[in-house]
Design a protein around this motif. Sequence first.
Motif, short mmCIF file in Angstrom:
data_model
loop_
_atom_site.label_atom_id
_atom_site.label_comp_id
_atom_site.label_asym_id
_atom_site.label_seq_id
_atom_site.Cartn_x
_atom_site.Cartn_y
_atom_site.Cartn_z
N TRP A 166 56.66 -45.45 -65.65
CA TRP A 166 56.14 -44.73 -66.78
C TRP A 166 55.98 -46.03 -68.30
O TRP A 166 55.33 -45.56 -68.87
CB TRP A 166 57.64 -44.22 -67.39
N SER A 167 56.83 -46.86 -68.22
CA SER A 167 56.48 -47.30 -69.17
C SER A 167 54.95 -48.24 -69.61
O SER A 167 54.56 -49.00 -70.92
CB SER A 167 57.87 -48.68 -69.44
N MET A 168 54.78 -48.92 -67.74
CA MET A 168 53.53 -49.32 -68.08
C MET A 168 52.37 -48.03 -67.89
O MET A 168 51.22 -48.33 -67.93
CB MET A 168 53.32 -50.34 -67.16
N LYS A 169 52.73 -46.67 -67.99
CA LYS A 169 51.34 -45.93 -68.17
C LYS A 169 50.57 -45.55 -66.85
O LYS A 169 49.83 -45.24 -67.04
CB LYS A 169 50.19 -46.01 -69.31
N GLU A 170 51.97 -45.41 -65.85
CA GLU A 170 51.08 -45.41 -64.13
C GLU A 170 50.46 -43.17 -65.28
O GLU A 170 51.84 -42.13 -65.29
CB GLU A 170 52.37 -45.13 -63.37
N PRO A 171 49.36 -42.66 -64.72
CA PRO A 171 49.06 -41.95 -64.86
C PRO A 171 49.91 -40.66 -64.26
O PRO A 171 50.41 -39.99 -64.29
CB PRO A 171 47.89 -41.59 -64.41
N VAL A 188 54.81 -53.79 -78.87
CA VAL A 188 54.78 -51.98 -78.40
C VAL A 188 53.93 -50.82 -79.30
O VAL A 188 53.55 -50.27 -79.30
CB VAL A 188 56.20 -51.61 -78.59
N GLU A 189 54.21 -50.87 -80.77
CA GLU A 189 53.40 -51.03 -81.64
C GLU A 189 52.27 -50.56 -81.09
O GLU A 189 51.03 -49.18 -81.50
CB GLU A 189 53.17 -49.94 -83.31
N GLU A 190 50.62 -51.29 -80.27
CA GLU A 190 50.13 -51.55 -79.75
C GLU A 190 49.66 -51.43 -78.69
O GLU A 190 48.45 -51.28 -78.22
CB GLU A 190 49.79 -52.72 -80.82
N GLY A 191 50.60 -50.65 -77.95
CA GLY A 191 50.54 -50.50 -76.55
C GLY A 191 51.28 -50.85 -75.75
O GLY A 191 51.01 -50.72 -74.22
N GLY A 192 52.18 -52.20 -76.31
CA GLY A 192 53.04 -52.50 -74.93
C GLY A 192 53.54 -51.46 -74.52
O GLY A 192 54.04 -49.98 -75.11
N ALA A 193 54.91 -51.97 -74.01
CA ALA A 193 56.17 -51.65 -73.28
C ALA A 193 57.74 -52.36 -73.32
O ALA A 193 57.34 -53.38 -73.18
CB ALA A 193 55.52 -50.81 -72.26
#
Length: 693
Positions: free
Chosen positions: A507-512, A369-374
């Motif tokens: 949102w967790s998967m960083k959709e714009p 998670v800290e490196e970009g996961g969710a």
Amino acid sequence: MTQIRFDPALPWWAIAVLAGLAALVAGFALWRGLRGWAWRGLAALAACAALAGPALERGTRAALSDIVVLLDDRSSSQQLPGRPAQVDQAVAELSSQIAALPGTDLRRVTLGDGEDGTALATALSRAIAAEPEARLAGVIALTDGRLHDAPQLPQGLPAPLHVLLTGQPDDWDRRLVIEEAPAFGLIDQEVTIRLRVEDQGTVPEASRTGSVALRLSVDGEDEQTFAVPMNTSLTLPVILGHAGQNVVQIALDTAPGELTDRNNAAAVSINGVRDRLRVLLVSGEPHAGERTWRNLLKSDAAVDLIHFTILRPPDKFDGVPVSELSLIAFPTRELFLERIDDFDLIIFDRYSVRGILPPEYYMNIARYVEEGGAILVSAGPEMASVESLHLSPLGRILPARPTGRVIEEAFLPRLTDEGRRHPVTAGLGGPDPDAPDWGRWLRLSQVTPTGDAQVAMTGAEDAPLLVLDRVGEGRVALLTSDQVWLWGRGFEGGGPQLELLRRIAHWSMKEPELEEEALLADIRDGLAVTFTRRTMQDAAGPLQVTAPDGTVTPVPLVPDGPGRFVADWTAPEPGLYRLADGDMRRVLALGPAAPREFEETVADAPLLAPLIEASGGSVQRLSDGIPDLRQVRAGRAASGSGLGGPWIGVTPRDAATVTGLERRPLLPAWVWLALVAGLILTGWLAEGRRRAA
């Protein structure tokens, strides 16, 4: 102008019949040897001529002036240094010379920028069509010769076309050409852009380096520099970092002495798409809402789902080893250690810590998670127990700390002030977010938010129901109730279950489109743009817009709902614009980064050459001096160089119009009668002498 016209007294066919009979009678008389046959035949022909009504028509003419079209190109490429002054001086002097020519009128046409570049051919065709062809003596075009509508050139000209080029003979320019660029690309995978760097004109020796430094950046960040060869097509690899629009900016450094740097940069918009969203769903135990998550994720064709459920109840103690709790060996090590970075999202649905996953697995999930996961935690009563995920090494990244209390009472989920702004929950409450038309839930675990976590929804006793947080480069979402399935079943009218869960997952998967801090630009039509600023703050703006030429324009933003601010704006010209509001940055490409006017800037007229040659015109440079204007006859050379310098010629057309018309009979009627009678009498006398003999 004098000519003979006919006004016949009988139809032409009747006169032709009479003439034919007269010829037959004369031929018969000749055959019979009658001495007066010729006179009688002439008499008959004179009678036919009188019936044809010959008349003498005389018209009076007035001479018309010749027309010379002077076309001056004022497009953007003609605004390069030195060119406006050349055109101004040439227009003034040529206008004076045309005015001095006898019987010559000037028609001036000024050409500006068009939507698709310089429409010189269209302007030329319209100017020629507007004038009578018989009066057009010549066309003079003051231009750099760069036109973008060559198919509209006229097929021919009745007069010479002279092109007077602006600029200097030693002009040169370097430009960046994008030959091919993709419209879409997969995130985190390489896409290629094919481009070429080329020189035009007379390149100075100091700039003939054979290679040039090329600068590349995506969305205005992390600029990289490459050395690329000149005049060679090459492919440039680019990796897209996020979904949605990725603006790839490519630029060259300006070389000393080149005409312009407007064609040294290009912006390519590539839409980043995910190949497949990889989701790992871990269900801690069977329950009524378990299939809610599975149905949601399986219904999305873009999602690859791996799902496993721990079917053994936690209160069953029969000594069965953990390794034998599954019918098949589940690859937990592979999933949580070796391949965890392959997943875009991990969902823990009512998961309890039971010793199935070793502590190092939880530590690796926290690192992921800290490196970009969710991760997304959908919690039930187990959150308040000793088997809570908060008590595992994963607890340090969770956005809330359980109090150990489970509230067992019906409640209506409510949006908080942050929830009304956050795109995950904004708009879910309908027109009245204070009284949404939702069904109630029956249970939640009480938690206390930690750090900067955002509480988007609350439940019973205003306890947090949905908590969202960012950890390092990644994201964590916590839903403190397992009752969301009640909405899906329509309990008390239900609620937006699928939309809420979809937004949380994406949102967790960083959709714009679900970023709470975002700066968006929607290009409506041409250069018109709508800016949208989403923020969790109470105010935003003004937006700082940096134009291609470096000027900065503040654009005020107005509220358009909670956490949403908008502005409508029209750009002054195409190009690459940089947007900034606080820490938010965005690069926006409007049209080509280099307008079409600046694709080719060195003055030349290759597209006009066939028409110039066919019309007998010429191409000359204004840098050699403004040519003298002469009148030359058609068929002679229309350009040349004399003692005073170069000259160009226009062709006098001698056009005229008829101002009056007079018609009178060729002979009066009594003359025709006397002529016919005299011929008949002569024939009779000739026959009488023969009888006397």
